[in-house]
Design an enzyme around this catalytic site. Structure first.
Site, PDB file in Angstrom:
ATOM      1  N   ARG A 298       4.676  -5.592  -7.908  1.00 10.12           N
ATOM      2  CA  ARG A 298       4.256  -5.892  -9.369  1.00 10.12           C
ATOM      3  C   ARG A 298       5.176  -5.938 -10.460  1.00 10.12           C
ATOM      4  NH1 ARG A 298       0.049  -8.545 -10.864  1.00 10.12           N
ATOM      5  NH2 ARG A 298      -0.934  -7.755  -9.016  1.00 10.12           N
TER       6      ARG A 298
ATOM      7  N   SER B  73       0.190   2.468  -6.285  1.00 14.18           N
ATOM      8  CA  SER B  73      -1.033   2.091  -5.080  1.00 14.18           C
ATOM      9  C   SER B  73      -0.835   0.578  -5.139  1.00 14.18           C
ATOM     10  CB  SER B  73      -2.299   2.977  -5.345  1.00 14.18           C
ATOM     11  OG  SER B  73      -3.052   2.578  -4.099  1.00 14.18           O
TER      12      SER B  73
ATOM     13  N   HIS C  11      -2.298  -2.021  -6.459  1.00 15.06           N
ATOM     14  CA  HIS C  11      -1.774  -3.036  -7.658  1.00 15.06           C
ATOM     15  C   HIS C  11      -0.295  -3.151  -7.844  1.00 15.06           C
ATOM     16  CE1 HIS C  11      -1.880  -4.908 -11.560  1.00 15.06           C
ATOM     17  NE2 HIS C  11      -2.710  -5.716 -10.991  1.00 15.06           N
ATOM     18  N   CYS C  12       0.188  -1.874  -7.941  1.00 13.31           N
ATOM     19  CA  CYS C  12       1.580  -1.768  -7.862  1.00 13.31           C
ATOM     20  C   CYS C  12       2.577  -2.496  -6.909  1.00 13.31           C
ATOM     21  CB  CYS C  12       1.955  -0.341  -8.015  1.00 13.31           C
ATOM     22  SG  CYS C  12       1.290   0.785  -9.352  1.00 13.31           S
ATOM     23  N   LEU C  13       2.057  -2.356  -5.779  1.00 12.24           N
ATOM     24  CA  LEU C  13       2.610  -2.915  -4.644  1.00 12.24           C
ATOM     25  C   LEU C  13       2.501  -4.670  -4.374  1.00 12.24           C
ATOM     26  CD1 LEU C  13       1.578  -0.186  -2.255  1.00 12.24           C
ATOM     27  CD2 LEU C  13       3.987  -0.848  -2.682  1.00 12.24           C
TER      28      LEU C  13
END
Length: 358
Positions: free
Chosen positions: A108, A347, A349-351
């Protein structure tokens, strides 16, 4: 402001916004989802082996409705990733691997920002922001910083390099001219200390194609990104946001999240209408080895056919899933256990980073 571009036709010689390009909402159709396969043990100390099953489940849900492009270091990492996906019965037909080495998994933030203009001859371009691992907290990050350019070259897309630090998790969009962010992150001196708030807004408008920036305050406790918006408030439609609230008045998140809610209630969109606000609960504090982790249901990922929500074996898991299902009547909302993944301080979304379809 002098943007650096590659020599491909498209955005060369001007700002993306001037040529009609903009960053679409995440709930717009995707061409693909890009991921960087997790491999840095220091991001999940003593736990990295436990994350591959839930991470692969996440990929399986996304791959049911779109191509998933996974960046790996080499053939050996590709074979390991394939074995993890096969254990979770992921349909590999929608999976492609790219040998683009990375320092870490947080696509992200180090991945490309894709902009579109359906009316242009070149319908898609990339913004290649600088990346410094959230204020130089976790060097090295040289490989991560090269990823947008590598993807642009692979896809044959033009890219523009504004020359400042910006992270995908720090901004959220409704695709209709409005961007949400936080002062705690974008105004932090560990990112762009030479820029004022108005100067940062100028970059956001010119390079993301937005007309309105809505600023919230602080992020949640345990967030090492200094307050990314994707842990607190997200657009789920052009005029609707979900925002996390803490119901326990003694919790450290209670006041900052209450302040953010008040700000959201005061905002008006470009057409003068107020935001429609859905309040999402927070899970109970997730603490591991004495560290409070940034567990939040707001860190969901909106894929073509589903919305993947991190869950934490908490009493509020089902409630959060039900609230989000009402927000996405055209998609299946699924929870995937994130209790081990969140030890990495992020989590789903960050990934991930979406590539829009145009």
């Amino acid at each position: 402001m002098n943007p650096k571009t590659n020599q491909t036709e498209g955005v060369t010689g001007g700002f993306p916004a001037d040529q009609g390009y903009y960053f679409p909402a995440e709930y717009a159709s995707h061409e693909a989802t890009w991921l960087s396969w997790p491999h840095k043990e220091a991001s999940w100390p003593g736990k990295i082996q436990t994350i591959y099953a839930p991470y692969s489940k996440f990929i399986g849900h996304v791959a049911a409705g779109e191509t998933v492009r996974i960046m790996v270091r080499d053939r050996s990492m590709e074979e390991f990733a394939t074995s993890c996906l096969e254990k979770e019965s992921v349909n590999l037909q929608n999976i492609t691997f790219h040998h683009f080495p990375t320092n870490d998994a947080w696509c992200r933030d180090h991945g490309p920002a894709f902009l579109v203009n359906p009316a242009a001859d070149q319908k898609k371009v990339i913004v290649n922001w600088n990346y410094n691992a959230w204020g130089d907290k976790y060097p090295p990050y040289d490989l991560d910083n090269r990823i947008p350019e590598q993807i642009a070259n692979y896809l044959g897309l033009p890219y523009v390099s504004p020359g400042i630090v910006m992270e995908g998790g720090s901004v959220d969009f409704n695709g209709k001219g409005t961007l949400l962010t936080t002062t705690s992150c974008l105004l932090n001196p560990n990112r762009n200390p030479h820029l004022s708030q108005s100067e940062i807004e100028d970059y956001l408008r010119k390079y993301y194609g937005v007309k309105q920036i809505l600023w919230l305050g602080d992020g949640i406790i345990g967030d090492d990104t200094d307050g990314h918006i994707d842990d607190i408030t997200r657009f789920v439609s052009d005029q609707t946001v979900v925002t996390v609230v803490e119901e326990n008045r003694r919790d450290a998140n209670y006041e900052p999240l209450r302040e953010n809610l008040k700000m959201l209630e005061s905002f008006r969109l470009l057409d003068g209408s107020p935001l429609s606000i859905v309040e999402l609960p927070m899970p109970s504090p997730v603490v591991y080895e004495g560290t409070r982790l940034p567990a939040s249901y707001a860190n969901f990922y909106i894929a073509n056919c589903c919305v993947v929500v991190p869950t934490f074996r908490d009493k509020n898991d089902d409630r959060a899933l039900e609230l989000l299902q009402r927000c996405f009547p055209d998609r299946k909302v699924v929870g995937v256990d994130s209790l081990d993944i969140i030890w990495g301080l992020g989590s789903f979304h960050c990934l991930s980073q979406q590539e829009p379809k145009v």
